[in-house]
Design a protein around this motif. Structure first.
Motif, PDB file in Angstrom:
ATOM      1  N   PRO A   1      96.666  48.964 -73.779  1.00  0.00           N
ATOM      2  CA  PRO A   1      95.841  50.085 -73.285  1.00  0.00           C
ATOM      3  C   PRO A   1      95.440  51.044 -74.392  1.00  0.00           C
ATOM      4  O   PRO A   1      94.633  51.950 -74.169  1.00  0.00           O
ATOM      5  CB  PRO A   1      96.774  50.756 -72.269  1.00  0.00           C
ATOM      6  CG  PRO A   1      98.157  50.442 -72.751  1.00  0.00           C
ATOM      7  CD  PRO A   1      98.070  49.074 -73.363  1.00  0.00           C
TER       8      PRO A   1
ATOM      9  N   PRO B   1      93.893  40.031 -65.898  1.00  0.00           N
ATOM     10  CA  PRO B   1      94.517  40.946 -64.914  1.00  0.00           C
ATOM     11  C   PRO B   1      95.230  42.140 -65.548  1.00  0.00           C
ATOM     12  O   PRO B   1      95.544  43.107 -64.857  1.00  0.00           O
ATOM     13  CB  PRO B   1      95.511  40.032 -64.175  1.00  0.00           C
ATOM     14  CG  PRO B   1      95.822  38.940 -65.136  1.00  0.00           C
ATOM     15  CD  PRO B   1      94.557  38.714 -65.915  1.00  0.00           C
ATOM     16  N   LEU B   2      95.464  42.081 -66.871  1.00  0.00           N
ATOM     17  CA  LEU B   2      96.176  43.168 -67.546  1.00  0.00           C
ATOM     18  C   LEU B   2      95.231  44.253 -68.041  1.00  0.00           C
ATOM     19  O   LEU B   2      95.663  45.346 -68.404  1.00  0.00           O
ATOM     20  CB  LEU B   2      96.980  42.616 -68.728  1.00  0.00           C
ATOM     21  CG  LEU B   2      98.009  41.518 -68.395  1.00  0.00           C
ATOM     22  CD1 LEU B   2      98.663  41.006 -69.674  1.00  0.00           C
ATOM     23  CD2 LEU B   2      99.042  42.036 -67.419  1.00  0.00           C
ATOM     24  N   THR B   3      93.937  43.945 -68.060  1.00  0.00           N
ATOM     25  CA  THR B   3      92.945  44.886 -68.593  1.00  0.00           C
ATOM     26  C   THR B   3      92.649  45.959 -67.551  1.00  0.00           C
ATOM     27  O   THR B   3      92.209  45.657 -66.450  1.00  0.00           O
ATOM     28  CB  THR B   3      91.649  44.143 -68.966  1.00  0.00           C
ATOM     29  OG1 THR B   3      91.959  43.096 -69.891  1.00  0.00           O
ATOM     30  CG2 THR B   3      90.644  45.102 -69.595  1.00  0.00           C
ATOM     31  N   LYS B   4      92.868  47.214 -67.922  1.00  0.00           N
ATOM     32  CA  LYS B   4      92.748  48.306 -66.957  1.00  0.00           C
ATOM     33  C   LYS B   4      91.421  49.044 -67.028  1.00  0.00           C
ATOM     34  O   LYS B   4      90.893  49.471 -66.005  1.00  0.00           O
ATOM     35  CB  LYS B   4      93.891  49.310 -67.159  1.00  0.00           C
ATOM     36  CG  LYS B   4      95.278  48.705 -67.055  1.00  0.00           C
ATOM     37  CD  LYS B   4      95.494  48.024 -65.708  1.00  0.00           C
ATOM     38  CE  LYS B   4      96.892  47.424 -65.605  1.00  0.00           C
ATOM     39  NZ  LYS B   4      97.081  46.724 -64.314  1.00  0.00           N
ATOM     40  N   ASP B   5      90.863  49.240 -68.254  1.00  0.00           N
ATOM     41  CA  ASP B   5      89.629  50.027 -68.335  1.00  0.00           C
ATOM     42  C   ASP B   5      88.456  49.207 -67.835  1.00  0.00           C
ATOM     43  O   ASP B   5      88.323  48.004 -68.113  1.00  0.00           O
ATOM     44  CB  ASP B   5      89.389  50.522 -69.772  1.00  0.00           C
ATOM     45  CG  ASP B   5      89.160  49.394 -70.752  1.00  0.00           C
ATOM     46  OD1 ASP B   5      87.985  49.080 -71.022  1.00  0.00           O
ATOM     47  OD2 ASP B   5      90.184  48.804 -71.208  1.00  0.00           O
ATOM     48  N   LYS B   6      87.604  49.832 -67.058  1.00  0.00           N
ATOM     49  CA  LYS B   6      86.527  49.149 -66.359  1.00  0.00           C
ATOM     50  C   LYS B   6      85.526  48.513 -67.323  1.00  0.00           C
ATOM     51  O   LYS B   6      85.049  47.406 -67.092  1.00  0.00           O
ATOM     52  CB  LYS B   6      85.805  50.147 -65.441  1.00  0.00           C
ATOM     53  CG  LYS B   6      84.731  49.521 -64.553  1.00  0.00           C
ATOM     54  CD  LYS B   6      84.103  50.559 -63.636  1.00  0.00           C
ATOM     55  CE  LYS B   6      83.136  49.908 -62.669  1.00  0.00           C
ATOM     56  NZ  LYS B   6      82.114  49.087 -63.328  1.00  0.00           N
TER      57      LYS B   6
ATOM     58  N   ARG C   1      86.976  45.377 -68.749  1.00  0.00           N
ATOM     59  CA  ARG C   1      87.165  44.399 -67.658  1.00  0.00           C
ATOM     60  C   ARG C   1      85.825  43.801 -67.234  1.00  0.00           C
ATOM     61  O   ARG C   1      85.710  42.599 -67.036  1.00  0.00           O
ATOM     62  CB  ARG C   1      87.857  45.086 -66.480  1.00  0.00           C
ATOM     63  CG  ARG C   1      88.315  44.088 -65.407  1.00  0.00           C
ATOM     64  CD  ARG C   1      89.152  44.730 -64.323  1.00  0.00           C
ATOM     65  NE  ARG C   1      88.368  45.598 -63.452  1.00  0.00           N
ATOM     66  CZ  ARG C   1      88.426  46.912 -63.462  1.00  0.00           C
ATOM     67  NH1 ARG C   1      89.244  47.536 -64.300  1.00  0.00           N
ATOM     68  NH2 ARG C   1      87.673  47.630 -62.637  1.00  0.00           N
TER      69      ARG C   1
ATOM     70  N   GLN D   1      92.520  41.039 -56.539  1.00  0.00           N
ATOM     71  CA  GLN D   1      93.026  42.340 -56.974  1.00  0.00           C
ATOM     72  C   GLN D   1      91.921  43.369 -57.207  1.00  0.00           C
ATOM     73  O   GLN D   1      92.163  44.574 -57.202  1.00  0.00           O
ATOM     74  CB  GLN D   1      93.836  42.185 -58.273  1.00  0.00           C
ATOM     75  CG  GLN D   1      95.041  41.274 -58.121  1.00  0.00           C
ATOM     76  CD  GLN D   1      95.759  41.045 -59.441  1.00  0.00           C
ATOM     77  OE1 GLN D   1      95.594  41.809 -60.377  1.00  0.00           O
ATOM     78  NE2 GLN D   1      96.556  39.994 -59.500  1.00  0.00           N
ATOM     79  N   GLU D   2      90.711  42.881 -57.421  1.00  0.00           N
ATOM     80  CA  GLU D   2      89.599  43.752 -57.797  1.00  0.00           C
ATOM     81  C   GLU D   2      89.116  44.592 -56.613  1.00  0.00           C
ATOM     82  O   GLU D   2      89.011  44.100 -55.485  1.00  0.00           O
ATOM     83  CB  GLU D   2      88.444  42.914 -58.352  1.00  0.00           C
ATOM     84  CG  GLU D   2      87.248  43.717 -58.827  1.00  0.00           C
ATOM     85  CD  GLU D   2      87.636  44.741 -59.889  1.00  0.00           C
ATOM     86  OE1 GLU D   2      87.238  45.898 -59.741  1.00  0.00           O
ATOM     87  OE2 GLU D   2      88.359  44.373 -60.845  1.00  0.00           O
TER      88      GLU D   2
END
Length: 544
Positions: free
Chosen positions: A23, A55-60, A63, A94-95
């Protein structure tokens, strides 16, 4: 030189995992890594690493860029697309972003022919009620685009939408109709859709298809028959009757329903169609006829039972069938109307005297017949044709339960001549009649019981009750004769009551006095006897 060229490439999967999975990495660096990955897809594990960090990528921003990149991959050269699609499916679940979800759905639709799981995914998704309109449109287009529908795919759609709204159920049915073969598994999946709570159009769309394809089996009878009996829609009953006729072989329940529809349906066309179907009935074997006989006592209409009886009448010579008819009658005799009752008893009449089991069943049925005329007919049917000793138990039970005096008289006349020595079970019944003031059989019972008073202890209290309370001369005389037998222990109070009873004949009073004098009386008893005698006219009774 080769080693120097390959080293950064070999390190790329690890770099992807480290940078994109962190992150804290800068957006610029992440964009460069994705660009570098796009130039080195030939390197083993690059694609795998990208799928792992998705699935680990948080920033839009990252992603979106990563999803766009993975969705745009040309999978035609992939030796195995399973990891890619598995990752995309997991990501979709999950999205939350609707736009990303919709674009991903269209991408998966393009590859629906490559992975069999994708068809199941779209079918399962079609049952979700919280899809946005663009998402639902993408799902419907994906399902429609399927080049062919396998039984497994169609079955998955059916199972998913059993309890879904009507629109989704219709979509599942349409998908199933595109399956070229409806095997037994498919038919089983369609069966829940025939439940009466579902939309009529769906139910009879399925029934028509099944009937046309001759795929119905006996397991569907339980779903179709209630439609014929309860559905108010004539068209629905017509479809159900057609479907029922396609089930082979016909079971007893189906045959019975054909009889019912032929006689009881409110629509003439359905009655006519059911009547024609009866002409297709195969010759029934004994086992089927026995089962039909067992259905006689079920709560069906009079017309059906009458038809069944007419069907069984020619084969009553077969012991198992007439036994089944008699058993069905005995099990619930109160459901038959007058015509049915007469027809049934006429069928059993020839065997009432020759078949002990039928005689017993008929006698046992009388207690459950609410109609006096019917009870009398069964009695007359059996009594006189069979030895009373063979049906004594049910006759005695009926006698004790019966309230109609005419029938009680018939029953009593059957048992009064029997020996209580050989049939001690009669003693209690006769004692009950003897002490019942309203019984018309008291005198007869007194004569029978008096002769057996020394053999059965329950007789003595009954005789004593008569001697204490009754004034009928013949009744008292017979009871006293039994009471004065040598082995009976006499009671002072009982004999004194007879002596004092001026309503009975003098002979009985004298017998009681003679027996009293022979007793060992105490002083009080002697005084009581003297008082009783002193109040009589001189010479009424003799004391010596």
């Amino acid at each position: 030189m080769d080693q120097t060229t390959q080293k950064p490439n070999n390190a790329l999967p690890g770099l992807i995992r480290k940078v994109l999975g962190s992150p804290h990495s800068e957006q610029v660096i992440k964009a460069q890594i994705i660009q570098l990955a796009s130039q080195n897809l030939h390197v083993p594990e690059v694609t795998t690493a990208l799928l792992e960090v998705l699935p680990l990528t948080k920033d839009k921003e990252t992603r979106d860029r990563l999803v766009q990149f993975l969705s745009g991959l040309n999978t035609s050269r992939f030796p195995d697309t399973a990891p890619l699609f598995a990752a995309l499916l997991d990501f979709f679940k999950q999205e939350k972003d609707r736009e990303i979800r919709t674009s991903l759905l269209y991408r998966l639709q393009e590859s629906i022919h490559q992975d069999p799981r994708l068809a199941g995914f779209f079918i399962e998704l079609s049952g979700e009620e919280n899809l946005s309109e663009p998402e639902r449109l993408a799902v419907q287009e994906a399902i429609t685009s399927l080049p062919s529908i396998s039984a497994a795919t169609a079955l998955a759609a059916l199972l998913k939408n059993v309890h879904a709204p009507t629109l989704l159920q219709q979509q599942a049915i349409e998908l199933a109709e595109r399956c070229p073969v409806w095997d037994n598994t498919m038919v089983a999946g369609l069966q829940p859709y025939l439940d009466v709570k579902n939309d009529r159009g769906i139910r009879f769309r399925i029934l028509s298809r099944l009937a046309d394809a001759r795929l119905l089996d006996v397991s569907y009878a339980g779903v179709i028959i209630p439609v014929l009996q309860t559905d108010n829609d004539v068209y629905a009953r017509e479809k159900a009757l057609m479907a029922l006729s396609r089930i082979k072989p016909w079971t007893e329940e189906i045959i019975l329903q054909l009889f019912w529809s032929a006689t009881q349906d409110g629509e003439a066309t359905i009655r006519s169609a059911a009547l024609k179907l009866q002409n297709e009935l195969p010759e029934l074997n004994n086992e089927q006829l026995i089962k039909l006989a067992g259905l006689l006592s079920s709560d069906h209409s009079a017309g059906v039972r009458t038809t069944l009886l007419q069907l069984l009448k020619p084969v009553m010579r077969i012991p198992e069938i007439r036994q089944a008819v008699a058993t069905a009658f005995s099990g619930n005799p109160g459901v038959y109307d007058a015509d049915e009752f007469n027809l049934l008893t006429d069928m059993l009449a020839p065997y009432a005297g020759r078949d002990e089991q039928i005689s017993t069943l008929l006698m046992n049925s009388i207690k459950d017949l609410p109609n006096t005329v019917q009870r009398k007919k069964v009695l007359q049917l059996v009594l006189g044709k069979v030895s009373i000793e063979k049906v004594l138990a049910p006759v005695l039970q009926l006698f004790q339960r019966e309230r109609n005096e005419e029938l009680r008289d018939i029953l009593f006349n059957q048992v009064k001549a029997l020996s209580v020595t050989r049939h001690p079970e009669l003693v209690d019944a006769f004692c009950e009649e003897l002490v019942e003031p309203g019984s018309p059989f008291r005198v007869t019972c007194a004569g029978i019981l008096a002769n057996a008073a020394e053999s059965y202890p329950q007789i003595v209290p009954a005789l004593e009750e008569v001697l204490l309370y009754d004034n009928d001369r013949e009744l008292v005389r017979l009871s006293l004769d039994g009471y004065l037998r040598p082995a009976i222990e006499k009671k002072f109070d009982i004999l004194l009551a007879v002596v004092k009873n001026e309503m009975i004949d003098t002979g009985s009073r004298q017998k009681a006095l003679d027996a009293l004098i022979k007793l060992s009386l105490n002083e009080q008893q002697q005084n009581m006897l003297a008082d009783a005698l002193s109040g009589m006219k001189p010479g009424t009774l003799k004391t010596s």
